[in-house]
Scaffold this motif. Structure first.
Motif, PDB file in Angstrom:
ATOM      1  N   GLY A  73     -10.546 -28.527  21.238  1.00 28.64           N
ATOM      2  CA  GLY A  73     -11.293 -28.671  19.986  1.00 28.64           C
ATOM      3  C   GLY A  73     -12.753 -28.296  20.140  1.00 28.64           C
ATOM      4  N   ILE A  74     -13.346 -28.718  21.242  1.00 26.57           N
ATOM      5  CA  ILE A  74     -14.754 -28.399  21.496  1.00 26.57           C
ATOM      6  C   ILE A  74     -14.920 -26.892  21.682  1.00 26.57           C
ATOM      7  CG2 ILE A  74     -16.660 -28.712  23.120  1.00 26.57           C
ATOM      8  CD1 ILE A  74     -15.486 -31.555  23.650  1.00 26.57           C
ATOM      9  N   TRP A  75     -14.020 -26.275  22.433  1.00 29.01           N
ATOM     10  CA  TRP A  75     -14.077 -24.829  22.670  1.00 29.01           C
ATOM     11  C   TRP A  75     -13.931 -24.056  21.355  1.00 29.01           C
ATOM     12  CZ3 TRP A  75     -15.805 -22.385  26.750  1.00 29.01           C
ATOM     13  CH2 TRP A  75     -15.560 -21.027  26.894  1.00 29.01           C
ATOM     14  N   ALA A  78     -17.118 -24.325  19.414  1.00 31.90           N
ATOM     15  CA  ALA A  78     -18.135 -23.442  20.000  1.00 31.90           C
ATOM     16  C   ALA A  78     -17.902 -21.997  19.565  1.00 31.90           C
ATOM     17  CB  ALA A  78     -18.130 -23.555  21.519  1.00 31.90           C
ATOM     18  N   ASN A  79     -16.647 -21.557  19.563  1.00 25.54           N
ATOM     19  CA  ASN A  79     -16.333 -20.188  19.135  1.00 25.54           C
ATOM     20  C   ASN A  79     -16.663 -19.966  17.668  1.00 25.54           C
ATOM     21  OD1 ASN A  79     -15.466 -19.272  21.639  1.00 25.54           O
ATOM     22  ND2 ASN A  79     -13.347 -19.864  21.273  1.00 25.54           N
ATOM     23  N   GLN A  80     -16.373 -20.955  16.833  1.00 23.19           N
ATOM     24  CA  GLN A  80     -16.691 -20.847  15.408  1.00 23.19           C
ATOM     25  C   GLN A  80     -18.199 -20.775  15.194  1.00 23.19           C
ATOM     26  OE1 GLN A  80     -14.764 -24.252  13.695  1.00 23.19           O
ATOM     27  NE2 GLN A  80     -12.726 -23.338  13.811  1.00 23.19           N
ATOM     28  N   ARG A  81     -18.931 -21.621  15.907  1.00 28.37           N
ATOM     29  CA  ARG A  81     -20.393 -21.599  15.773  1.00 28.37           C
ATOM     30  C   ARG A  81     -20.968 -20.273  16.264  1.00 28.37           C
ATOM     31  NH1 ARG A  81     -23.325 -27.076  15.979  1.00 28.37           N
ATOM     32  NH2 ARG A  81     -21.756 -28.468  15.123  1.00 28.37           N
ATOM     33  N   ALA A  87     -22.903 -13.652  12.826  1.00 26.33           N
ATOM     34  CA  ALA A  87     -23.014 -13.196  11.443  1.00 26.33           C
ATOM     35  C   ALA A  87     -24.446 -13.363  10.939  1.00 26.33           C
ATOM     36  CB  ALA A  87     -22.036 -13.960  10.554  1.00 26.33           C
ATOM     37  N   GLU A  88     -25.085 -14.461  11.299  1.00 24.90           N
ATOM     38  CA  GLU A  88     -26.478 -14.696  10.900  1.00 24.90           C
ATOM     39  C   GLU A  88     -27.421 -13.672  11.546  1.00 24.90           C
ATOM     40  OE1 GLU A  88     -27.857 -16.771   8.665  1.00 24.90           O
ATOM     41  OE2 GLU A  88     -25.856 -17.458   8.098  1.00 24.90           O
ATOM     42  N   PRO A 141     -19.216 -12.145  26.172  1.00 28.68           N
ATOM     43  CA  PRO A 141     -18.318 -11.935  27.301  1.00 28.68           C
ATOM     44  C   PRO A 141     -17.232 -12.990  27.377  1.00 28.68           C
ATOM     45  CG  PRO A 141     -20.418 -12.822  28.048  1.00 28.68           C
ATOM     46  CD  PRO A 141     -20.533 -12.548  26.553  1.00 28.68           C
ATOM     47  N   ALA A 142     -17.428 -14.145  26.713  1.00 28.26           N
ATOM     48  CA  ALA A 142     -16.439 -15.210  26.790  1.00 28.26           C
ATOM     49  C   ALA A 142     -15.394 -15.095  25.675  1.00 28.26           C
ATOM     50  CB  ALA A 142     -17.112 -16.572  26.692  1.00 28.26           C
ATOM     51  N   GLY A 143     -15.498 -14.299  24.661  1.00 26.44           N
ATOM     52  CA  GLY A 143     -14.587 -14.163  23.632  1.00 26.44           C
ATOM     53  C   GLY A 143     -13.738 -14.980  23.098  1.00 26.44           C
TER      54      GLY A 143
END
Length: 143
Positions: A73-75, A78-81, A87-88, A141-143
């Motif tokens: 869930g945390i990962w 993080a990906n969503q953020r 995008a910002e 790089p972490a995708g």
């Protein structure tokens, strides 16, 4: 000497249980344990081979390893953020380019625009010639 080809493909999952990784092979209704992630594929093949009475090298066991605890869930958060942040950044780059072009359309030179915005003339030129907003935000790089 002949090398046996893979004759059967199986799916397995591995999840953390205490200090060990629990390997489940639902298709065979069996499983086992591994002390480390590195050993999971080999152990999964050995378990399946023993269950099916075949050499492990004749099997392909595709193993999905689950992140333990709240890590998944945390990962994902993080990906969503990170995606929102990218995008910002892309939008900010578009706004910068629009500002520079607007000032240039008002008759200001690139040198004057650079002074006004506290940029180097090279950076002003770079931004005014940039047409790819995604270039402002390279892939993670972490995708």
């Amino acid at each position: 000497m002949t090398i046996p080809s893979t004759s059967r493909v199986l799916s397995a999952t591995a999840s953390r249980r205490g200090r060990w990784w629990q390997i489940d092979i639902p298709e065979l209704n069996t499983g086992g344990q591994s002390p480390s992630i590195r050993e999971i594929p080999e152990i999964a093949a050995e378990i399946a081979g023993e269950y099916l009475a075949v050499e492990p090298c004749t099997l392909e066991v595709r193993t999905a390893i689950e992140l333990p605890g709240a890590a998944a869930g945390i990962w994902a958060e993080a990906n969503q953020r990170e995606a929102r942040g990218r995008a910002e950044i892309i939008e900010a780059a578009r706004l910068r380019r629009d500002t520079l072009r607007s000032l240039a359309e008002q008759g200001l030179s690139q040198a004057d625009i650079a002074r006004l915005l506290r940029l180097t003339p090279q950076r002003v030129s770079q931004l005014m010639n940039d047409t790819d907003p995604a270039a402002a935000c390279p892939e993670s790089p972490a995708g």
